[in-house]
Design an enzyme around this catalytic site. Structure first.
Site, PDB file in Angstrom:
ATOM      1  N   GLU A   1       0.845  -1.202   0.000  1.00 54.56           N
ATOM      2  CA  GLU A   1       0.000   0.000   0.000  1.00 54.56           C
ATOM      3  C   GLU A   1       0.873   1.242   0.000  1.00 54.56           C
ATOM      4  OE1 GLU A   1      -3.007   0.248   3.101  1.00 54.56           O
ATOM      5  OE2 GLU A   1      -3.743   2.144   2.276  1.00 54.56           O
TER       6      GLU A   1
ATOM      7  N   ASN B   1      -6.887   1.721   2.442  1.00 56.80           N
ATOM      8  CA  ASN B   1      -7.600   2.991   2.518  1.00 56.80           C
ATOM      9  C   ASN B   1      -7.081   3.974   1.473  1.00 56.80           C
ATOM     10  OD1 ASN B   1      -8.908   1.850   4.683  1.00 56.80           O
ATOM     11  ND2 ASN B   1      -7.810   3.002   6.244  1.00 56.80           N
TER      12      ASN B   1
ATOM     13  N   ASN C   1     -12.278  -0.775  -1.200  1.00 58.14           N
ATOM     14  CA  ASN C   1     -11.668  -1.256   0.037  1.00 58.14           C
ATOM     15  C   ASN C   1     -12.479  -0.827   1.245  1.00 58.14           C
ATOM     16  OD1 ASN C   1      -9.216  -2.206   1.678  1.00 58.14           O
ATOM     17  ND2 ASN C   1      -9.439  -0.088   2.385  1.00 58.14           N
ATOM     18  N   GLU C   2     -12.772  -1.762   2.127  1.00 61.16           N
ATOM     19  CA  GLU C   2     -13.419  -1.480   3.424  1.00 61.16           C
ATOM     20  C   GLU C   2     -14.501  -0.413   3.316  1.00 61.16           C
ATOM     21  OE1 GLU C   2     -10.463  -0.852   6.536  1.00 61.16           O
ATOM     22  OE2 GLU C   2      -9.950  -2.976   6.512  1.00 61.16           O
TER      23      GLU C   2
ATOM     24  N   TYR D   1      -7.341  -8.102  11.692  1.00 61.81           N
ATOM     25  CA  TYR D   1      -6.128  -7.756  12.441  1.00 61.81           C
ATOM     26  C   TYR D   1      -6.357  -8.194  13.879  1.00 61.81           C
ATOM     27  CZ  TYR D   1      -4.848  -4.962   8.389  1.00 61.81           C
ATOM     28  OH  TYR D   1      -4.522  -4.563   7.116  1.00 61.81           O
TER      29      TYR D   1
ATOM     30  N   GLU E   1      -6.576  -8.784   3.654  1.00 60.60           N
ATOM     31  CA  GLU E   1      -5.736  -8.120   4.674  1.00 60.60           C
ATOM     32  C   GLU E   1      -5.814  -8.941   5.948  1.00 60.60           C
ATOM     33  OE1 GLU E   1      -6.234  -3.901   5.442  1.00 60.60           O
ATOM     34  OE2 GLU E   1      -6.736  -3.544   3.335  1.00 60.60           O
TER      35      GLU E   1
ATOM     36  N   GLN F   1       1.332  -5.780   5.857  1.00 62.13           N
ATOM     37  CA  GLN F   1       1.706  -5.506   4.482  1.00 62.13           C
ATOM     38  C   GLN F   1       3.062  -6.161   4.235  1.00 62.13           C
ATOM     39  OE1 GLN F   1       1.047  -1.303   3.578  1.00 62.13           O
ATOM     40  NE2 GLN F   1      -0.931  -1.315   4.587  1.00 62.13           N
TER      41      GLN F   1
END
Ligand code: AHR
Length: 495
Positions: A27, A72, A172-173, A244, A292, A346
């Site tokens: 990212e 993001n 994304n999200e 996460y 992720e 990442q």
């Protein structure tokens, strides 16, 4: 501790392992791109500005697929800013991480890196502040033959042949209020459906990842997924999951039991996919893309304060984190029939297995676990029956001390085992019902003095993979003596 027995049968197969579960995520955040993979001023830079030392370490991880450019970041990114002559590319204020983005690394640089490292590119389009048409144009830029407006921009950039990017993420999200352009599910589904149709109209061969709910803690969890899958229908080849995990509570046994929660998230998400498939009476099944995942809680610095390449979320990883990373892989392998892609978040500096400091590079504990698994990813994941002692995690429920997964590659059997006990060794017997284990080769272990032990600039080799010889083959099976807090990767020959 009482002995654990792992029962296997070579005919009891979950599915072929999709090697893409060992993917990564690059990212434009912090120092992942700049000062990570790309640093023209570094003494390690090659003629294109890529850091040779970092690329060498990444090559060891044999990641088959890399997601880019966010995260993001993707929800504010306009791909045209990152193409064409470098001197003409705009420097912009980047809002996701409050940073300055110079666009010196863009689509062509990323795809060049993919070719160098044999990565399959996976691009995330901007469905936050971008339009479905901008997403469609990016597919044309990357994948269409020369002769039309966007494809010719690629030709001008020096790439006459299409890049053939096969995987695309639809945002994304998007259920997160922090996301630029965040919208309710129904609105996202319309954007995603419009983008998906046009993207596939440009290139019928591409596969699309629909944006799933970004976490089990979200109020939108499951409802979002059901709604967007229902509305986007057969255009979605995969749906994304993010996870996460943390040990904020300082409860290592429970942290190591988080594998239960990961298994559960996968099974719940698959259940939504199957439910929507049944409701739609569709032959097409959406699979899971865990795009992720990692341990992340120690460094929460996410404000770039108007700087270029600021130090953001540069998490340091210890031994217990390495066991949890192994736990993610075990869970993906146990669900090889539904998890087809996964990307550790990442790859460099930002919650990553590799860190840089000036011209130095550090390989973290999780790097070594990743490498042990990725070397053994070819084959079929086997079903497991584990018989042995366990414990109750504070929140995550009951687990065996020994966490495990297994991959059958012809007449070779790879068994991954972690001992979650902080203090006791775990005796383990491995029995394959329909054949004999006749030899052991390439057995490796990652362990250390305590759960918090980590590699540092001063002591870079405290947690590494080492040859493991506490493995005895005999009587058709194998016996292994696992020290406390370890991850072992064992390769056996079968007859
Ligand atoms: O990986 C860091 C960030 O975590 C990603 O940009 C975002 O998708 C997630 O919230």
């Amino acid at each position: 501790m009482d002995a654990t027995t792992l029962h296997l049968h070579t005919g009891f197969v979950v599915d072929e392992v999709d090697p893409r579960i060992f993917g990564g995520f690059l990212e434009h955040m912090g120092r992942c791109v700049y000062e990570g993979v790309f640093e023209p001023g570094s003494s390690h830079a090659d003629e294109h500005g890529f850091r040779r030392d970092v690329l060498g370490a990444l090559a060891r991880l044999e990641m088959p697929v890399i997601r880019y450019p966010g995260g993001n970041f993707a929800s504010g990114y306009h791909w045209r800013d990152g193409i064409g002559p470098k001197e003409a590319r705009p420097t912009v204020r980047e809002l996701a991480w409050q940073s300055i983005e110079t666009n010196q690394f863009g689509t062509e640089e990323f795809l060049q890196l993919c070719r160098k490292l044999d990565w399959t590119p996976m691009l995330s389009v901007n469905l936050g502040t971008g339009s479905p048409e901008e997403a469609r144009d990016w597919v044309e830029y990357c994948n269409a033959p020369a002769g039309t407006r966007n494809a010719d921009l690629r030709v001008e950039a020096g790439s006459p042949e299409p890049h053939g990017v096969p995987l695309w993420c639809l945002g994304n999200e998007m259920d997160g209020p922090w996301q630029l352009g965040h919208v309710p599910a129904a609105e996202y589904a319309i954007r995603a459906q419009q983008a998906a149709k046009m993207m596939k109209d440009v290139d019928r061969s591409i596969e699309l990842v629909l944006c799933g709910s970004c976490g089990v803690q979200m109020p939108t969890y499951m409802d979002w997924d059901q709604e967007v899958l229902g509305r986007v229908g057969g255009l979605a080849d995969y749906i994304s999951l993010h996870r996460y995990v943390d040990n904020r509570a300082g409860d290592t046994p429970d942290f190591l039991a988080v594998t239960n929660a990961i298994d559960r998230q996968i099974e719940e998400m698959d259940a939504v996919c199957r439910f929507v498939q049944a409701k739609r009476k569709s032959p097409k099944r959406a699979y899971l893309c865990f795009d992720e995942w990692n341990v992340w809680y120690k460094n929460m610095e996410m404000d770039g304060a108007g700087k270029h390449a600021p130090h953001l979320i540069e998490e340091r990883y210890n031994l217990e984190d390495a066991l949890v990373v192994a736990g993610f892989f075990n869970s993906f392998l146990r669900h090889a029939d539904v998890v087809k892609i996964a990307n550790i978040a990442q790859i460099v500096n930002v919650i990553a297995p590799i860190q840089t400091r000036g011209d130095e590079m550090l390989l973290q504990s999780i790097f070594h676990v990743f490498e042990m698994y990725t070397k053994r990813k070819q084959g079929k994941a086997l079903r497991l029956a584990v018989d042995g002692p366990g414990y109750d995690g504070t929140w995550n429920g009951h687990v065996h001390y020994v966490d495990t997964s297994a991959v059958l590659d012809g007449d070779r059997l790879h068994v991954f085992v972690s001992n979650r006990s902080l203090a006791e060794a775990a005796p383990l017997r491995i029995a394959v019902a329909d054949c004999d284990i006749v030899g052991a080769s390439q057995c490796e272990i990652v362990t250390g003095p305590d759960a918090k032990a980590e590699n540092s600039w001063e002591a870079p080799d405290r947690i590494v993979a080492e040859p493991f010889d506490d493995v005895r083959v005999g009587g058709g099976g194998a016996e292994v003596h696992l020290p406390p807090l370890c991850v072992a990767a064992l390769t056996f020959e079968l007859a």
